[in-house]
Design a protein around this motif. Structure first.
Motif, PDB file in Angstrom:
ATOM      1  N   PRO A 162      41.432  40.177  43.147  1.00  0.00           N
ATOM      2  CA  PRO A 162      40.488  39.577  42.181  1.00  0.00           C
ATOM      3  C   PRO A 162      39.917  40.590  41.209  1.00  0.00           C
ATOM      4  O   PRO A 162      39.714  40.285  40.027  1.00  0.00           O
ATOM      5  CB  PRO A 162      39.388  38.996  43.087  1.00  0.00           C
ATOM      6  N   LEU A 163      39.654  41.827  41.676  1.00  0.00           N
ATOM      7  CA  LEU A 163      39.110  42.846  40.782  1.00  0.00           C
ATOM      8  C   LEU A 163      40.119  43.227  39.699  1.00  0.00           C
ATOM      9  O   LEU A 163      39.758  43.376  38.522  1.00  0.00           O
ATOM     10  CB  LEU A 163      38.720  44.083  41.601  1.00  0.00           C
ATOM     11  N   LEU A 164      41.393  43.374  40.077  1.00  0.00           N
ATOM     12  CA  LEU A 164      42.424  43.691  39.088  1.00  0.00           C
ATOM     13  C   LEU A 164      42.625  42.536  38.115  1.00  0.00           C
ATOM     14  O   LEU A 164      42.855  42.747  36.923  1.00  0.00           O
ATOM     15  CB  LEU A 164      43.733  44.020  39.805  1.00  0.00           C
ATOM     16  N   ASN A 165      42.537  41.308  38.610  1.00  0.00           N
ATOM     17  CA  ASN A 165      42.683  40.149  37.743  1.00  0.00           C
ATOM     18  C   ASN A 165      41.544  40.061  36.732  1.00  0.00           C
ATOM     19  O   ASN A 165      41.762  39.768  35.550  1.00  0.00           O
ATOM     20  CB  ASN A 165      42.748  38.878  38.588  1.00  0.00           C
ATOM     21  N   ILE A 166      40.325  40.321  37.185  1.00  0.00           N
ATOM     22  CA  ILE A 166      39.179  40.325  36.279  1.00  0.00           C
ATOM     23  C   ILE A 166      39.339  41.414  35.221  1.00  0.00           C
ATOM     24  O   ILE A 166      39.074  41.192  34.030  1.00  0.00           O
ATOM     25  CB  ILE A 166      37.880  40.532  37.079  1.00  0.00           C
ATOM     26  N   THR A 167      39.790  42.596  35.643  1.00  0.00           N
ATOM     27  CA  THR A 167      39.983  43.702  34.695  1.00  0.00           C
ATOM     28  C   THR A 167      41.047  43.359  33.667  1.00  0.00           C
ATOM     29  O   THR A 167      40.889  43.638  32.472  1.00  0.00           O
ATOM     30  CB  THR A 167      40.369  44.981  35.462  1.00  0.00           C
ATOM     31  N   ALA A 168      42.152  42.768  34.113  1.00  0.00           N
ATOM     32  CA  ALA A 168      43.221  42.416  33.187  1.00  0.00           C
ATOM     33  C   ALA A 168      42.747  41.384  32.167  1.00  0.00           C
ATOM     34  O   ALA A 168      43.028  41.509  30.962  1.00  0.00           O
ATOM     35  CB  ALA A 168      44.429  41.883  33.965  1.00  0.00           C
ATOM     36  N   LEU A 169      42.015  40.375  32.602  1.00  0.00           N
ATOM     37  CA  LEU A 169      41.520  39.365  31.674  1.00  0.00           C
ATOM     38  C   LEU A 169      40.455  39.918  30.745  1.00  0.00           C
ATOM     39  O   LEU A 169      40.359  39.504  29.585  1.00  0.00           O
ATOM     40  CB  LEU A 169      40.959  38.178  32.460  1.00  0.00           C
ATOM     41  N   ALA A 170      39.661  40.871  31.228  1.00  0.00           N
ATOM     42  CA  ALA A 170      38.609  41.451  30.395  1.00  0.00           C
ATOM     43  C   ALA A 170      39.188  42.272  29.254  1.00  0.00           C
ATOM     44  O   ALA A 170      38.634  42.296  28.149  1.00  0.00           O
ATOM     45  CB  ALA A 170      37.679  42.313  31.247  1.00  0.00           C
ATOM     46  N   PHE A 171      40.307  42.957  29.503  1.00  0.00           N
ATOM     47  CA  PHE A 171      40.919  43.800  28.480  1.00  0.00           C
ATOM     48  C   PHE A 171      42.014  43.072  27.703  1.00  0.00           C
ATOM     49  O   PHE A 171      42.703  43.688  26.898  1.00  0.00           O
ATOM     50  CB  PHE A 171      41.504  45.068  29.112  1.00  0.00           C
ATOM     51  N   ASN A 172      42.189  41.789  27.957  1.00  0.00           N
ATOM     52  CA  ASN A 172      43.200  41.009  27.251  1.00  0.00           C
ATOM     53  C   ASN A 172      42.553  40.176  26.157  1.00  0.00           C
ATOM     54  O   ASN A 172      41.389  39.776  26.244  1.00  0.00           O
ATOM     55  CB  ASN A 172      43.940  40.083  28.221  1.00  0.00           C
ATOM     56  N   SER A 173      43.311  39.907  25.114  1.00  0.00           N
ATOM     57  CA  SER A 173      42.819  39.048  24.041  1.00  0.00           C
ATOM     58  C   SER A 173      42.487  37.666  24.597  1.00  0.00           C
ATOM     59  O   SER A 173      43.259  37.091  25.372  1.00  0.00           O
ATOM     60  CB  SER A 173      43.861  38.936  22.931  1.00  0.00           C
ATOM     61  N   GLY A 174      41.352  37.134  24.174  1.00  0.00           N
ATOM     62  CA  GLY A 174      40.929  35.837  24.688  1.00  0.00           C
ATOM     63  C   GLY A 174      41.880  34.728  24.306  1.00  0.00           C
ATOM     64  O   GLY A 174      42.170  33.836  25.116  1.00  0.00           O
ATOM     65  N   ALA A 175      42.390  34.741  23.071  1.00  0.00           N
ATOM     66  CA  ALA A 175      43.322  33.703  22.628  1.00  0.00           C
ATOM     67  C   ALA A 175      44.610  33.757  23.438  1.00  0.00           C
ATOM     68  O   ALA A 175      45.163  32.721  23.828  1.00  0.00           O
ATOM     69  CB  ALA A 175      43.614  33.865  21.141  1.00  0.00           C
TER      70      ALA A 175
END
Length: 302
Positions: free
Chosen positions: A34-47
């Motif tokens: 979950p921590l890696l998933n949150i990090t990946a989504l945080a640094f990814n473009s929202g669109a």
């Protein structure tokens, strides 16, 4: 003929060790994923994140989520409030709780038993939320920065752990200090506290995490937006962004609006979550060596 050295593991012990490692690795993965998933989504473009399929690594790198977080109204101020309450509240709580715990170790304290029972009794029963709010209101603590600090000065559980640890300090040291002319304050500051660094570090970690993650106090006892900590602002952001996402996805709304958004509610939420949990992750390794020793030593009495 030289005898062959037997393996130190019998089959049962080897199987037990393998099962232990498997369970520990699986437990670590359930926390790490979950921590890696949150990090990946945080640094990814929202669109781009709206397309899905992002798990452990960003597909389109972007810092827009973090930029948007710090451009939000009162967000920077919220982190300053969290920092203030965590530093001041933790220091004050550990010191005041240690004072009370040291007093309870004194055999000459009048009515020590009834006092300890009355303190312990508060762990079992509480007055309820409404009486608690009325007390805070009468003390003029609501809607002030001190509502985060004053009510949490004492923790009964921490006090009991500290008292047990302080009882392990050799009495001979304290008696020798009294013979040298030290009073109780000097003994507490110069002998007991320096010998109690492990339990103090453990209690400081507990208090710091509690202050940093607490959103309830800011949500229910503070009205001014500039006095709310980051955790409360995160909770409000999650609620508002969830409501916005649901309204945009209703029939009759333009779905292409979501595609044009570089920062979405989901990506903004992940960036905020990451910013809130990172300070604790950075601080924990520095107190980890004291943590286990302090908790185990303070929880057991010889």
């Amino acid at each position: 003929m030289p005898t062959r050295k037997r393996s130190s593991y019998v089959p049962e012990e080897l199987l037990f060790s393998v099962l232990n490692y498997v369970v520990i690795i699986l437990a670590c993965l359930t926390v790490l994923f979950p921590l890696l998933n949150i990090t990946a989504l945080a640094f990814n473009s929202g669109a781009d994140a709206q397309r899905g399929g992002i798990y452990l690594w960003p597909r389109v790198w972007s810092l827009q989520n973090f930029t948007e977080v710090f451009t939000q109204s009162h967000m920077v101020n919220g982190f300053l409030v969290s920092l203030f309450r965590t530093v001041v509240g933790t220091a004050a709580s550990v010191f005041m709780t240690a004072l009370a715990a040291y007093a309870l170790t004194s055999r000459t304290l009048p009515a020590r038993g009834p006092i300890a029972f009355m303190i312990f009794f508060t762990m079992l029963f509480s007055g309820g939320l409404i009486p608690y709010y009325l007390v805070l209101k009468d003390l003029h603590l609501t809607n002030t920065i001190w509502v985060y600090i004053v009510p949490s000065l004492y923790s009964v559980w921490n006090m009991m752990v500290m008292r047990t640890f302080f009882q392990q300090v050799p009495v001979e040291l304290q008696e020798a200090a009294r013979m040298d002319g030290l009073n109780e304050t000097g003994i507490f500051l110069k002998i007991v506290l320096p010998l109690s660094k492990p339990v103090l570090a453990s209690m400081a970690l507990f208090n710091g995490v509690s202050h940093w993650n607490d959103w309830f106090t800011g949500a229910f006892f503070v009205r001014e937006q500039q006095l709310k900590p980051a955790a409360t602002l995160l909770q409000e952001m999650l609620v508002s962004q969830e409501a916005l996402s649901q309204s945009l996805l209703r029939p009759g709304h333009a779905y292409e609006m979501l595609d044009r958004m570089q920062v979405t509610g989901e990506s903004l939420k992940m960036a905020m979550i990451l910013l809130v949990i990172l300070p604790i992750l950075f601080i924990f390794p520095f107190v980890q060596k004291h943590f286990t020793k302090g908790v185990s030593a303070g929880a057991l009495k010889e």
